[in-house]
Design a protein around this motif. Sequence first.
Motif, PDB file in Angstrom:
ATOM      1  N   ASN A   4       9.014  -0.787   1.648  1.00  0.00           N
ATOM      2  CA  ASN A   4       7.602   0.277   1.356  1.00  0.00           C
ATOM      3  C   ASN A   4       6.206  -0.313   0.816  1.00  0.00           C
ATOM      4  O   ASN A   4       5.101  -0.040   1.482  1.00  0.00           O
ATOM      5  CB  ASN A   4       7.993   1.196   1.806  1.00  0.00           C
ATOM      6  CG  ASN A   4       9.096   2.038   2.238  1.00  0.00           C
ATOM      7  OD1 ASN A   4       8.732   1.911   3.657  1.00  0.00           O
ATOM      8  ND2 ASN A   4      10.361   2.467   2.134  1.00  0.00           N
ATOM      9  N   VAL A   5       6.674  -1.241  -0.253  1.00  0.00           N
ATOM     10  CA  VAL A   5       5.659  -2.055  -1.353  1.00  0.00           C
ATOM     11  C   VAL A   5       4.959  -2.753   0.133  1.00  0.00           C
ATOM     12  O   VAL A   5       3.478  -2.824  -0.359  1.00  0.00           O
ATOM     13  CB  VAL A   5       6.311  -2.042  -2.389  1.00  0.00           C
ATOM     14  CG1 VAL A   5       5.284  -3.086  -2.701  1.00  0.00           C
ATOM     15  CG2 VAL A   5       6.991  -1.552  -2.981  1.00  0.00           C
ATOM     16  N   ARG A   7       4.531  -2.617   2.791  1.00  0.00           N
ATOM     17  CA  ARG A   7       3.629  -2.030   4.261  1.00  0.00           C
ATOM     18  C   ARG A   7       2.315  -1.762   3.564  1.00  0.00           C
ATOM     19  O   ARG A   7       1.699  -1.492   4.228  1.00  0.00           O
ATOM     20  CB  ARG A   7       4.974  -0.997   4.589  1.00  0.00           C
ATOM     21  CG  ARG A   7       5.424  -1.694   5.629  1.00  0.00           C
ATOM     22  CD  ARG A   7       5.944  -0.227   6.754  1.00  0.00           C
ATOM     23  NE  ARG A   7       5.172   0.330   7.205  1.00  0.00           N
ATOM     24  CZ  ARG A   7       5.700   1.697   6.902  1.00  0.00           C
ATOM     25  NH1 ARG A   7       6.979   2.201   6.394  1.00  0.00           N
ATOM     26  NH2 ARG A   7       5.188   2.625   7.262  1.00  0.00           N
ATOM     27  N   ASN A   8       2.596  -1.031   1.784  1.00  0.00           N
ATOM     28  CA  ASN A   8       1.577   0.049   1.746  1.00  0.00           C
ATOM     29  C   ASN A   8       0.748  -1.132   1.248  1.00  0.00           C
ATOM     30  O   ASN A   8      -0.786  -0.688   1.068  1.00  0.00           O
ATOM     31  CB  ASN A   8       2.213   0.571  -0.194  1.00  0.00           C
ATOM     32  CG  ASN A   8       2.742   1.833   0.935  1.00  0.00           C
ATOM     33  OD1 ASN A   8       2.487   2.464   1.393  1.00  0.00           O
ATOM     34  ND2 ASN A   8       3.505   2.900  -0.354  1.00  0.00           N
ATOM     35  N   TRP A   9       0.724  -2.758   0.560  1.00  0.00           N
ATOM     36  CA  TRP A   9      -0.217  -3.685   0.620  1.00  0.00           C
ATOM     37  C   TRP A   9      -0.904  -3.801   2.053  1.00  0.00           C
ATOM     38  O   TRP A   9      -2.241  -4.626   2.205  1.00  0.00           O
ATOM     39  CB  TRP A   9       0.238  -4.993  -0.064  1.00  0.00           C
ATOM     40  CG  TRP A   9       0.657  -4.407  -1.224  1.00  0.00           C
ATOM     41  CD1 TRP A   9       1.990  -4.247  -2.112  1.00  0.00           C
ATOM     42  CD2 TRP A   9      -0.202  -4.527  -3.125  1.00  0.00           C
ATOM     43  NE1 TRP A   9       1.863  -4.179  -3.952  1.00  0.00           N
ATOM     44  CE2 TRP A   9      -0.149  -4.275  -3.789  1.00  0.00           C
ATOM     45  CE3 TRP A   9      -1.421  -5.168  -2.419  1.00  0.00           C
ATOM     46  CZ2 TRP A   9      -0.637  -4.124  -5.384  1.00  0.00           C
ATOM     47  CZ3 TRP A   9      -2.635  -4.563  -3.802  1.00  0.00           C
ATOM     48  CH2 TRP A   9      -2.177  -4.119  -4.612  1.00  0.00           C
ATOM     49  N   ASN A  11      -0.910  -2.260   4.294  1.00  0.00           N
ATOM     50  CA  ASN A  11      -2.101  -0.663   4.791  1.00  0.00           C
ATOM     51  C   ASN A  11      -3.801  -1.061   3.799  1.00  0.00           C
ATOM     52  O   ASN A  11      -4.341  -0.452   4.490  1.00  0.00           O
ATOM     53  CB  ASN A  11      -1.681   0.299   4.857  1.00  0.00           C
ATOM     54  CG  ASN A  11      -1.060   0.763   5.542  1.00  0.00           C
ATOM     55  OD1 ASN A  11      -1.148   0.266   7.028  1.00  0.00           O
ATOM     56  ND2 ASN A  11       0.745   1.001   5.663  1.00  0.00           N
ATOM     57  N   ILE A  12      -3.125  -1.314   2.361  1.00  0.00           N
ATOM     58  CA  ILE A  12      -4.093  -1.633   1.722  1.00  0.00           C
ATOM     59  C   ILE A  12      -5.659  -2.624   2.261  1.00  0.00           C
ATOM     60  O   ILE A  12      -6.699  -2.540   1.940  1.00  0.00           O
ATOM     61  CB  ILE A  12      -3.926  -1.548   0.283  1.00  0.00           C
ATOM     62  CG1 ILE A  12      -3.835   0.113  -0.508  1.00  0.00           C
ATOM     63  CG2 ILE A  12      -5.330  -1.975  -0.780  1.00  0.00           C
ATOM     64  CD1 ILE A  12      -2.505  -0.392  -1.974  1.00  0.00           C
ATOM     65  N   GLU A  47       1.853  -4.859   9.980  1.00  0.00           N
ATOM     66  CA  GLU A  47       2.245  -3.826   9.595  1.00  0.00           C
ATOM     67  C   GLU A  47       3.206  -2.949   9.811  1.00  0.00           C
ATOM     68  O   GLU A  47       4.702  -2.476   9.991  1.00  0.00           O
ATOM     69  CB  GLU A  47       1.002  -2.847   8.819  1.00  0.00           C
ATOM     70  CG  GLU A  47       1.913  -1.814   7.829  1.00  0.00           C
ATOM     71  CD  GLU A  47       2.054  -0.763   8.456  1.00  0.00           C
ATOM     72  OE1 GLU A  47       2.734   0.578   8.248  1.00  0.00           O
ATOM     73  OE2 GLU A  47       0.680  -0.061   9.548  1.00  0.00           O
TER      74      GLU A  47
END
Length: 55
Positions: A4-5, A7-9, A11-12, A47
Amino acid sequence: MNTNVIRNWLNIIFMLGAIVGLVFYFNHQKETGIYIILVSMAIKFAEAALRMFKV
């Protein structure tokens, strides 16, 4: 590191790349903007693959 971390990076990075690509496309060189957006899309596909395959 948790997926999840990651994926978040990703996405950013995708969102920032898309914004920068649009700025380049509309204000500077269209070709450079298209390349930046294409790289951002590749990051988004990575992602999405992480999300679909739940690696």
